[in-house]
Design a protein around this motif. Structure first.
Motif, short mmCIF file in Angstrom:
data_model
loop_
_atom_site.label_atom_id
_atom_site.label_comp_id
_atom_site.label_asym_id
_atom_site.label_seq_id
_atom_site.Cartn_x
_atom_site.Cartn_y
_atom_site.Cartn_z
N GLY A 187 27.36 90.37 -21.44
CA GLY A 187 26.33 89.94 -20.51
C GLY A 187 26.12 88.44 -20.57
N LEU A 188 25.56 87.89 -19.49
CA LEU A 188 25.24 86.47 -19.43
C LEU A 188 23.85 86.22 -20.00
CD1 LEU A 188 26.48 85.55 -15.83
CD2 LEU A 188 27.71 85.30 -18.01
N TRP A 189 23.62 84.98 -20.46
CA TRP A 189 22.29 84.55 -20.87
C TRP A 189 22.19 83.06 -20.61
CZ3 TRP A 189 18.45 87.61 -21.14
CH2 TRP A 189 17.23 87.18 -21.67
N TYR A 190 20.97 82.59 -20.47
CA TYR A 190 20.76 81.19 -20.13
C TYR A 190 20.77 80.31 -21.38
CZ TYR A 190 15.95 82.42 -21.45
OH TYR A 190 14.84 82.87 -22.11
N ASP A 191 21.01 79.02 -21.17
CA ASP A 191 20.98 78.05 -22.26
C ASP A 191 19.53 77.75 -22.64
OD1 ASP A 191 23.81 77.75 -22.19
OD2 ASP A 191 23.59 76.41 -20.48
N PHE A 238 15.67 90.60 -11.80
CA PHE A 238 16.18 89.43 -12.51
C PHE A 238 15.25 89.05 -13.65
CE2 PHE A 238 16.19 84.88 -13.27
CZ PHE A 238 17.53 84.64 -13.53
N LYS A 239 13.95 89.02 -13.39
CA LYS A 239 13.01 88.62 -14.43
C LYS A 239 12.92 89.66 -15.55
CE LYS A 239 9.18 86.62 -13.21
NZ LYS A 239 7.89 86.33 -12.52
N ARG A 240 13.04 90.94 -15.21
CA ARG A 240 13.03 91.99 -16.22
C ARG A 240 14.20 91.79 -17.19
NH1 ARG A 240 12.26 95.98 -13.01
NH2 ARG A 240 14.47 96.24 -12.52
N HIS A 241 15.32 91.31 -16.67
CA HIS A 241 16.51 91.09 -17.48
C HIS A 241 16.44 89.77 -18.25
CE1 HIS A 241 21.12 91.71 -17.70
NE2 HIS A 241 20.83 90.71 -18.52
N PHE A 242 16.03 88.70 -17.58
CA PHE A 242 16.15 87.36 -18.16
C PHE A 242 14.83 86.70 -18.55
CE2 PHE A 242 20.00 87.88 -15.56
CZ PHE A 242 20.97 87.58 -16.52
N ARG A 257 14.46 77.58 -13.24
CA ARG A 257 15.45 76.90 -14.06
C ARG A 257 16.40 77.92 -14.70
NH1 ARG A 257 10.91 73.71 -15.69
NH2 ARG A 257 10.88 74.67 -17.77
N ILE A 258 15.83 79.04 -15.16
CA ILE A 258 16.66 80.10 -15.74
C ILE A 258 17.61 80.65 -14.69
CG2 ILE A 258 16.63 82.45 -16.68
CD1 ILE A 258 13.98 81.69 -18.07
N ARG A 264 24.82 79.20 -12.20
CA ARG A 264 25.95 78.34 -12.52
C ARG A 264 26.97 79.06 -13.40
NH1 ARG A 264 25.80 73.00 -11.30
NH2 ARG A 264 28.01 73.35 -11.61
N LYS A 265 26.49 79.87 -14.32
CA LYS A 265 27.39 80.61 -15.19
C LYS A 265 28.15 81.70 -14.43
CE LYS A 265 24.52 79.98 -19.34
NZ LYS A 265 25.49 79.44 -20.31
N ALA A 266 27.54 82.20 -13.35
CA ALA A 266 28.15 83.29 -12.58
C ALA A 266 29.18 82.80 -11.58
CB ALA A 266 27.07 84.08 -11.85
N LEU A 267 29.25 81.49 -11.34
CA LEU A 267 30.19 80.96 -10.36
C LEU A 267 31.64 81.14 -10.80
CD1 LEU A 267 28.42 77.62 -9.33
CD2 LEU A 267 28.60 79.73 -8.02
#
Length: 267
Positions: A187-191, A238-242, A257-258, A264-267
């Motif tokens: 899975g993806l996660w934000y910086d 989206f918010k429930r996940h991130f 921002r998240i 950007r990571k999904a591109l």
């Protein structure tokens, strides 16, 4: 000890035997009334089984592993999953990974509308209001490691049922530890920097400072994969996940921002 699922296991074997028979059957020639016939059939020698490319994580919304196993072995329920993982960490592998389980329902991710045909479904024994147990998460990580290695599944393709069906579903709940999975490549996660970087200008410029006209949160969500026909539902998912502290339909500046970072990571 007698297996209480002996009867349904027999049905499983019968169904897989029938599917194997279908696979062995020579493909039919084109209908003579619509296409030219060919003088003979030619079977290619270059093929294998289609492989899963997504993993969808669910919570059972039931009270016990046994309740879920029963649900998945009754024809009338018309639901199933490949794996069920109990609170104690026991893993029930209920369906061959190459076969199509009925776990996604009416769902969409990006351009994919038949999620069941491209995914593995994993059900975690959890009623949706409780923390996930450590033994359960330990087993889940082992299963995910095996799936990622076996099928070469990209990190971005480990998602939740609530992500693919934001109007209908909320699993695996806001209590699910997505950052822990993302740290292992599931899975993806934000910086972390985006939480404090108030100078960021999401949806305004790319990394080279060039403007991105028309990019909106809706478009960013769509590019990530969310079905944005119901934008409020997509934002909640989206918010429930991130950003699970507040899963309402409004995006705070930090949420934006998240979102931009994940986009950007999904591109």
């Amino acid at each position: 000890m007698r297996n209480p699922y002996a009867a349904t296991n027999k049905s499983y074997r019968q169904q897989t035997k029938a599917l194997a028979h279908q696979l062995r059957t020579q493909p039919a020639q084109p209908p003579t009334d619509s296409l030219p016939t060919t003088p003979y059939w030619v079977g290619t020698v270059n093929f294998n089984l289609r492989k899963p490319n997504y993993v969808i994580i669910h919570h059972t919304a039931q009270t016990s592993t046994e309740q879920t196993l029963k649900t998945f072995t009754l024809v009338k329920t018309q639901v199933s999953a490949h794996y069920v993982i109990g609170r104690d960490g026991q893993v029930f592998h209920m369906l061959n990974d190459y076969l199509r389980a009925w776990h996604g329902g009416v769902a969409r991710w990006g351009g994919i509308t038949d999620i069941n045909s491209v995914s593995i479904g994993i059900e975690l024994d959890n009623d949706g209001t409780e923390p996930f147990q450590e033994a359960q998460l330990t087993s889940l990580l082992k299963v995910l490691a095996s799936l990622k290695h076996t099928y070469n599944i990209p990190a971005a393709n480990f998602i939740g049922h609530g992500d693919i069906a934001p109007v209908r579903k909320s699993d695996p709940s806001a209590l699910f530890p997505w950052p822990r999975l993302a740290a292992r490549g599931y899975g993806l996660w934000y910086d972390a920097a985006v939480l404090t970087d108030t100078t960021a200008a999401p949806f305004a410029a790319d990394s080279c400072g060039q403007p991105l006209p028309g990019l909106t949160p809706r478009e960013a969500l769509r590019i990530i994969g969310y079905d944005t026909q119901d934008l409020e539902a997509a934002i909640r998912a989206f918010k429930r996940h991130f950003a699970p502290v507040d899963t309402g339909p409004a995006l705070s500046e930090q949420d934006r921002r998240i979102l931009y970072n994940i986009y950007r990571k999904a591109l």
